[in-house]
Motif scaffolding. Structure first.
Motif, PDB file in Angstrom:
ATOM      1  N   ILE A  19       0.811  -1.097  -0.233  1.00 33.68           N
ATOM      2  CA  ILE A  19      -0.336  -0.410   0.120  1.00 33.68           C
ATOM      3  C   ILE A  19       0.762   1.633   0.112  1.00 33.68           C
ATOM      4  CG2 ILE A  19      -1.286   1.410   1.157  1.00 33.68           C
ATOM      5  CD1 ILE A  19      -3.061  -1.146   2.299  1.00 33.68           C
ATOM      6  N   ALA A  20       1.712   1.042   0.524  1.00 34.00           N
ATOM      7  CA  ALA A  20       3.117   2.610   0.933  1.00 34.00           C
ATOM      8  C   ALA A  20       3.332   2.832  -0.293  1.00 34.00           C
ATOM      9  CB  ALA A  20       3.901   2.175   2.036  1.00 34.00           C
ATOM     10  N   ARG A  21       4.142   1.961  -0.994  1.00 33.96           N
ATOM     11  CA  ARG A  21       4.736   1.856  -1.973  1.00 33.96           C
ATOM     12  C   ARG A  21       3.157   2.161  -3.314  1.00 33.96           C
ATOM     13  NH1 ARG A  21       6.223  -3.691  -1.408  1.00 33.96           N
ATOM     14  NH2 ARG A  21       4.854  -4.250  -3.631  1.00 33.96           N
ATOM     15  N   ARG A  31       0.961   0.755  14.832  1.00 37.23           N
ATOM     16  CA  ARG A  31       1.625   0.705  12.917  1.00 37.23           C
ATOM     17  C   ARG A  31       0.623   2.286  12.673  1.00 37.23           C
ATOM     18  NH1 ARG A  31      -0.242  -4.714  13.873  1.00 37.23           N
ATOM     19  NH2 ARG A  31      -2.078  -4.435  12.911  1.00 37.23           N
ATOM     20  N   ALA A  32       1.947   2.807  12.300  1.00 43.07           N
ATOM     21  CA  ALA A  32       2.211   4.303  11.827  1.00 43.07           C
ATOM     22  C   ALA A  32       3.040   4.383  10.562  1.00 43.07           C
ATOM     23  CB  ALA A  32       1.980   5.271  12.858  1.00 43.07           C
ATOM     24  N   ILE A  33       2.482   4.755   9.545  1.00 43.66           N
ATOM     25  CA  ILE A  33       3.438   4.641   8.116  1.00 43.66           C
ATOM     26  C   ILE A  33       2.964   6.089   7.625  1.00 43.66           C
ATOM     27  CG2 ILE A  33       3.730   3.288   5.812  1.00 43.66           C
ATOM     28  CD1 ILE A  33       2.879   1.324   6.556  1.00 43.66           C
ATOM     29  N   LEU A  34       4.375   6.542   7.372  1.00 35.68           N
ATOM     30  CA  LEU A  34       4.145   8.069   7.171  1.00 35.68           C
ATOM     31  C   LEU A  34       4.808   7.874   5.625  1.00 35.68           C
ATOM     32  CD1 LEU A  34       4.437  11.568   7.429  1.00 35.68           C
ATOM     33  CD2 LEU A  34       6.775  11.218   8.073  1.00 35.68           C
ATOM     34  N   ILE A  35       4.293   8.167   4.924  1.00 32.14           N
ATOM     35  CA  ILE A  35       4.569   8.769   3.360  1.00 32.14           C
ATOM     36  C   ILE A  35       4.863  10.219   3.073  1.00 32.14           C
ATOM     37  CG2 ILE A  35       3.846   7.791   0.858  1.00 32.14           C
ATOM     38  CD1 ILE A  35       2.676   5.728   2.616  1.00 32.14           C
ATOM     39  N   ASP A  36       6.208  10.938   3.058  1.00 30.25           N
ATOM     40  CA  ASP A  36       6.086  12.121   2.754  1.00 30.25           C
ATOM     41  C   ASP A  36       7.777  12.250   2.505  1.00 30.25           C
ATOM     42  OD1 ASP A  36       6.485  14.421   2.563  1.00 30.25           O
ATOM     43  OD2 ASP A  36       6.411  14.999   4.623  1.00 30.25           O
ATOM     44  N   GLU A  37       7.007  12.753   0.989  1.00 22.31           N
ATOM     45  CA  GLU A  37       8.522  12.312   0.078  1.00 22.31           C
ATOM     46  C   GLU A  37       9.372  13.449  -0.370  1.00 22.31           C
ATOM     47  OE1 GLU A  37       7.482  10.695  -4.347  1.00 22.31           O
ATOM     48  OE2 GLU A  37       5.404  11.850  -3.270  1.00 22.31           O
ATOM     49  N   THR A  38       8.853  14.598   0.852  1.00 26.59           N
ATOM     50  CA  THR A  38      10.087  16.316   1.536  1.00 26.59           C
ATOM     51  C   THR A  38      11.164  15.587   2.363  1.00 26.59           C
ATOM     52  OG1 THR A  38       8.843  16.480   3.377  1.00 26.59           O
ATOM     53  CG2 THR A  38       8.089  17.185   0.850  1.00 26.59           C
ATOM     54  N   ASP A  39      12.341  16.444   2.096  1.00 26.23           N
ATOM     55  CA  ASP A  39      13.509  15.640   2.362  1.00 26.23           C
ATOM     56  C   ASP A  39      13.823  14.023   3.069  1.00 26.23           C
ATOM     57  OD1 ASP A  39      12.055  17.700   5.246  1.00 26.23           O
ATOM     58  OD2 ASP A  39      13.805  18.589   3.492  1.00 26.23           O
ATOM     59  N   CYS A  40      13.537  13.293   1.452  1.00 30.30           N
ATOM     60  CA  CYS A  40      13.826  11.706   1.581  1.00 30.30           C
ATOM     61  C   CYS A  40      15.608  11.526   1.464  1.00 30.30           C
ATOM     62  CB  CYS A  40      13.406  11.823  -0.028  1.00 30.30           C
ATOM     63  SG  CYS A  40      11.406  11.697   0.404  1.00 30.30           S
TER      64      CYS A  40
END
Length: 419
Positions: free
Chosen positions: A287-289, A410-419
């Motif tokens: 799901i995250a991908r 369970r916590a999945i943070l999806i944030d493409e900033t500052d990768c």
């Protein structure tokens, strides 16, 4: 805010939502004409007892049992400690103390049962024909089977002298009010701690069918000692009440509100996810991908929350870790090399399985860090050594005992900033 700090803040908010004092304050029963006796069991039982003493207006007595190292000071309610997840002789003594506390009560007396996760192992009570060693073997077989918690508890209830409502039956004719902190998917109070004060409609025939269907091998003494638990329609339970005062659902909702306040949209997949931990981890990774690569089913930035109770099928008896690190190791492999994803998986009681950590953190580079440290993530999963893998990656999460237990977080943070 750094990503790990953000995820930790969500965990803290979830735990705070299950705070013993706040949960009890909204659910206190009416004062009885007679005595008030408190009994309880679970990893947060001592904290519940202390909170109850602070809130109750009038004399109170009783006893609760918690895991070794999970106690806290109380005034009039005795706190005992015993082993978890495999029961020991101290648990036998605690079980007897609970029965002694509810003996010889009358219809004007009130029993308040403070029940939370972990109570199944803390209250061993082998019936006639079984020994403590047999009950230990039963617990070990169930823990190694990979069966869902509902199945394990259904079987335990028919091989016990206290579970499945039997403690409440022993308190009759006193009224019993059970205040339950749920750590089970679906928040069925009869499943929490195998329901010492809450009867269940699962029959002995049903329990035997579960054993057979899953191929669970139990000692002959256990199979011979299985006996029917009392049914919910038994007259001894007619005056009793049951209230779920804290749960994974409420904690996830609190975490979602915290995320929103910190500027990140949140979605809750479910508070009742079950299944093999590493497989559920791989599903969450997919799901995250999908969010990163296809911009669906959610739009980043977003934090995906879920709860429930996964299981781990033990293949090596010397494995280290628990279901949350096993989940996260499956997850870490699933996002290997993917930027913009950071996750925390942890048990809300502060202890995940065999070690002293609640869980761990992972991102798209975690699996590579493990390999650089000489640990193959897939091999670690096969050896049931998820803890060793995350220890090598230096991403173990250790908040310590929290005093509550509403299952996996369970916590999945999806944030493409500052990768």
């Amino acid at each position: 805010m750094a990503k790990k700090a953000f995820l930790t803040a969500l965990f803290d908010e979830a735990v705070a939502a299950a705070d013993a004092h706040a949960a009890l304050a909204q659910n206190l029963p009416a004062q009885p004409k007679g005595r008030t006796v408190v009994v309880g069991a679970g990893k947060g039982a001592a904290q519940l007892a202390a909170a109850f003493e602070d809130l109750w207006e009038g004399p109170v007595e009783g006893v609760v049992v918690t895991r070794y190292g999970y106690s806290c000071p109380t005034r009039s309610i005795r706190v005992m400690e015993a082993a978890h997840p495999v029961p020991d002789a101290a648990g036998l003594a605690a079980t007897q103390a609970l029965f002694d506390a509810v003996a010889n009560l009358g219809p004007d007396d009130l029993v308040v049962a403070l029940v939370c996760g972990g109570g199944s192992a803390l209250l061993p009570c082998p019936p006639a024909g079984m020994t403590l060693e047999d009950e230990q073997a039963l617990n070990q077989a169930l823990l190694a089977s990979g069966a869902p918690i509902g199945v394990m508890n259904a079987i335990r209830k028919h091989a016990s002298g206290i579970k499945g409502g039997r403690l409440a039956a022993a308190a009759h004719p006193a009224r019993v009010v059970s205040l339950v902190v749920s750590d089970v998917p679906g928040d069925d109070p009869a499943q929490v701690a195998s329901g010492p004060t809450v009867p269940d409609a699962v029959s002995l025939t049903d329990a035997r069918a579960m054993i057979s269907a899953r191929g669970i091998v139990l000692p002959e003494a256990v199979m011979a000692a299985l006996t029917p638990a009392p049914m919910p329609d038994d007259a001894v339970f007619a005056r009793n009440e049951v209230h779920v005062i804290a749960s994974a659902r409420l904690s996830l909702e609190a975490a979602a509100q915290k995320a929103q306040a910190l500027g990140v949209p949140a979605v809750i997949l479910s508070d009742a996810i079950e299944g093999e931990a590493e497989v559920i981890g791989q599903m969450h990774a997919a799901i995250a991908r999908e969010v990163i690569t296809q911009k669906r089913p959610f739009t980043a930035p977003v934090v995906i929350l879920s709860g429930g109770e996964t299981t781990v099928t033990l293949r090596h008896s010397d494995g280290r870790g628990g279901r949350n690190t096993a989940f996260l190791l499956g997850f870490a492999q699933g996002i290997d090399g993917t930027k913009g994803i950071t996750a925390l998986a942890a048990d809300t009681d502060g202890i995940d399985g065999s070690e002293d950590n609640a869980g761990a953190f992972a991102d798209g580079g975690t699996a590579q860090v493990m390999r650089a440290a000489g640990v193959n993530p897939a091999d670690a999963l096969r050896r049931n050594d998820a803890w060793g893998a995350f220890d090598a990656a230096d991403t173990i999460f250790c908040p310590g005992p929290t005093g509550t237990n509403v299952n996996d977080f369970r916590a999945i943070l999806i944030d493409e900033t500052d990768c």
